[in-house]
Motif scaffolding. Sequence first.
Motif, short mmCIF file in Angstrom:
data_model
loop_
_atom_site.label_atom_id
_atom_site.label_comp_id
_atom_site.label_asym_id
_atom_site.label_seq_id
_atom_site.Cartn_x
_atom_site.Cartn_y
_atom_site.Cartn_z
N ILE A 83 47.24 46.39 43.06
CA ILE A 83 46.29 47.14 41.95
C ILE A 83 45.50 46.43 41.14
O ILE A 83 44.76 47.03 40.37
N LEU A 84 46.15 45.01 40.71
CA LEU A 84 45.33 44.25 39.96
C LEU A 84 44.04 44.06 40.66
O LEU A 84 43.12 43.95 39.84
N TYR A 85 43.86 43.73 41.89
CA TYR A 85 42.58 43.43 42.55
C TYR A 85 41.75 44.62 42.52
O TYR A 85 40.45 44.33 42.53
N GLU A 86 42.42 45.93 42.77
CA GLU A 86 41.34 47.12 42.72
C GLU A 86 40.95 47.22 41.42
O GLU A 86 39.83 47.52 41.26
N SER A 87 41.62 46.92 40.44
CA SER A 87 41.41 47.10 38.95
C SER A 87 40.26 46.21 38.65
O SER A 87 39.12 46.62 37.92
N MET A 88 40.37 44.90 38.90
CA MET A 88 39.33 43.98 38.73
C MET A 88 38.13 44.32 39.43
O MET A 88 36.99 43.92 38.79
N ASN A 89 38.12 44.76 40.59
CA ASN A 89 36.94 44.89 41.44
C ASN A 89 36.12 46.15 40.78
O ASN A 89 34.78 46.02 40.62
N MET A 90 37.05 47.34 40.42
CA MET A 90 36.15 48.22 39.78
C MET A 90 35.59 47.83 38.21
O MET A 90 34.45 48.27 38.02
#
Length: 349
Positions: free
Chosen positions: A163-170
């Motif tokens: 979820i960290l990487y999804e959040s950073m990407n968005m």
Amino acid sequence: MNQPQAVHRADAGSNSDLPQLYRMMRRIRTFEERVGELFVRGQSAGSMLHLSIGEESAAAGVCAAMRDGDKFTTHHRGHGIFLARGADPARMMAEIGGKEAGYCHGKGGSMHIADMGLGHLGANAIVGGGIPAVVGAGLAARHHKTGAISAAFFGDGATGQGILYESMNMAALWSLPCLFVCINNQYGMGTRIDQATANPRLHERAQAFGLVAETVDGLDVEAVAEAGRRLVDGVRDGKPAFLVIDCYRFYGHARKDKSPYRDPGEEETGRAKDPVAFARAALIERKVLEESALDTLDAEVAAEMDATIDFTVAQHEPPLSSMFRDVYAPGEPEPEPVRTRIDRILARG
């Protein structure tokens, strides 16, 4: 243990900030010590308690760069962050003690404190669980043009969560005013960072998503504050950022954890990297404050935090009648007890 050596800085302006940063770190340290006492006395709610002793510079330094209206989330080791954002320590302690006077009326305890008035969107016991909320807060801030930022505070263990990487990407894709703050205390529960990842340079992961990213030594609260100001200013301009703060978790994962997985020599070396002692030494060496003045300050803080214990012990637990308050919308009927429902069904038959 060797005394920490003070740092000489060319920018005299930092001297004016250090007393306030030191005071906040001392308040966080002392509050956490009192929380531990409450737990040992069996007067805290729940069976788990996570202290942030050794991590004070992360909370004090980054929060000093934030302003009213900013939003944030914390993890299960977030007492100090909330305190640095202006929380009332007495209400915090009451919440940890499971008392009605607490921020969440004693229902949240240590790991689920929240206060929308201060921008605290909630602590979270799920590793990385609070991170995506700041993406939503950042999107709302941009849409409403409030100028606010949203910051997610989490530990190095959360860097293993997708979820960290999804959040950073968005956040990077939409240029949201989001700051991701990784407090790297070297351990995810009982696993050391170099045993959990092949590349411990965590900021490089954020750079891959297009975020501005850097790592700072948590021993020096001024360095943390400088990095925090620099990144927060960029975040307000739509440049999401990622800050890693390297520090050392002084004690075990939770209050009952004696950390048998750590060598005593490692612990001694790690605890020597004490941001509170380091800042105190700098204030004395630079002649910003005399040792006697710092002793007085420490005593004032100790008295403030002693009072939180007395306040908490004197408060009452939430009444049983409040069980469903804050769970269902106001005006909605409360759930019917199972026994009452069974009796009603049987009577109908």
